[in-house]
Motif scaffolding. Structure first.
Motif, short mmCIF file in Angstrom:
data_model
loop_
_atom_site.label_atom_id
_atom_site.label_comp_id
_atom_site.label_asym_id
_atom_site.label_seq_id
_atom_site.Cartn_x
_atom_site.Cartn_y
_atom_site.Cartn_z
N ASN A 6 0.34 -1.88 16.91
CA ASN A 6 0.60 -1.51 15.53
C ASN A 6 -0.11 -0.21 15.18
N VAL A 7 0.59 0.65 14.45
CA VAL A 7 0.02 1.91 14.00
C VAL A 7 0.19 1.97 12.49
N ALA A 8 -0.87 2.32 11.79
CA ALA A 8 -0.82 2.40 10.33
C ALA A 8 0.14 3.50 9.89
N VAL A 9 0.87 3.22 8.83
CA VAL A 9 1.82 4.20 8.30
C VAL A 9 1.10 5.47 7.87
N SER A 10 -0.11 5.32 7.34
CA SER A 10 -0.88 6.50 6.91
C SER A 10 -1.21 7.40 8.10
N LYS A 11 -1.44 6.81 9.27
CA LYS A 11 -1.72 7.61 10.47
C LYS A 11 -0.46 8.38 10.89
N ILE A 12 0.69 7.72 10.84
CA ILE A 12 1.95 8.38 11.19
C ILE A 12 2.23 9.53 10.22
N ALA A 13 2.01 9.28 8.92
CA ALA A 13 2.24 10.31 7.92
C ALA A 13 1.30 11.50 8.11
N TYR A 15 -0.09 12.46 10.90
CA TYR A 15 0.34 13.19 12.10
C TYR A 15 1.58 14.02 11.80
N GLU A 17 2.49 15.27 9.00
CA GLU A 17 2.16 16.38 8.10
C GLU A 17 1.62 17.57 8.87
#
Length: 74
Positions: A6-13, A15, A17
């Motif tokens: 699982n990867v946090a949505v905030s981390k994906i966002a 990255y 950005e």
């Protein structure tokens, strides 16, 4: 024990950005001001209900029920 995928949505966002800043900050916060704002928002959300507001709401509900004769004291 293996780590989940699982990867946090905030981390994906973060990255998405700016990948360079994300990698440079080792996946951590690279904007201290926004990090403080996010922490404050999480603290407000997780603070739980306000006890005084709960007591006022309960009293108002009981008063309304008494006024409309849904319940009685006798």
């Amino acid at each position: 024990m293996s780590r989940g995928s699982n990867v946090a949505v905030s981390k994906i966002a973060a990255y998405a950005e700016d990948p360079t800043k994300f990698v440079g900050a080792a996946g951590g916060a690279y904007n201290p001001r926004l990090a403080r704002m996010g922490t404050a928002a999480h603290n407000r959300i997780g603070a739980g209900p306000n006890t005084a507001m709960f007591v006022v709401a309960v009293i108002a509900i009981i008063a309304a029920l008494l006024y409309f004769n849904v319940i009685s004291l006798t």
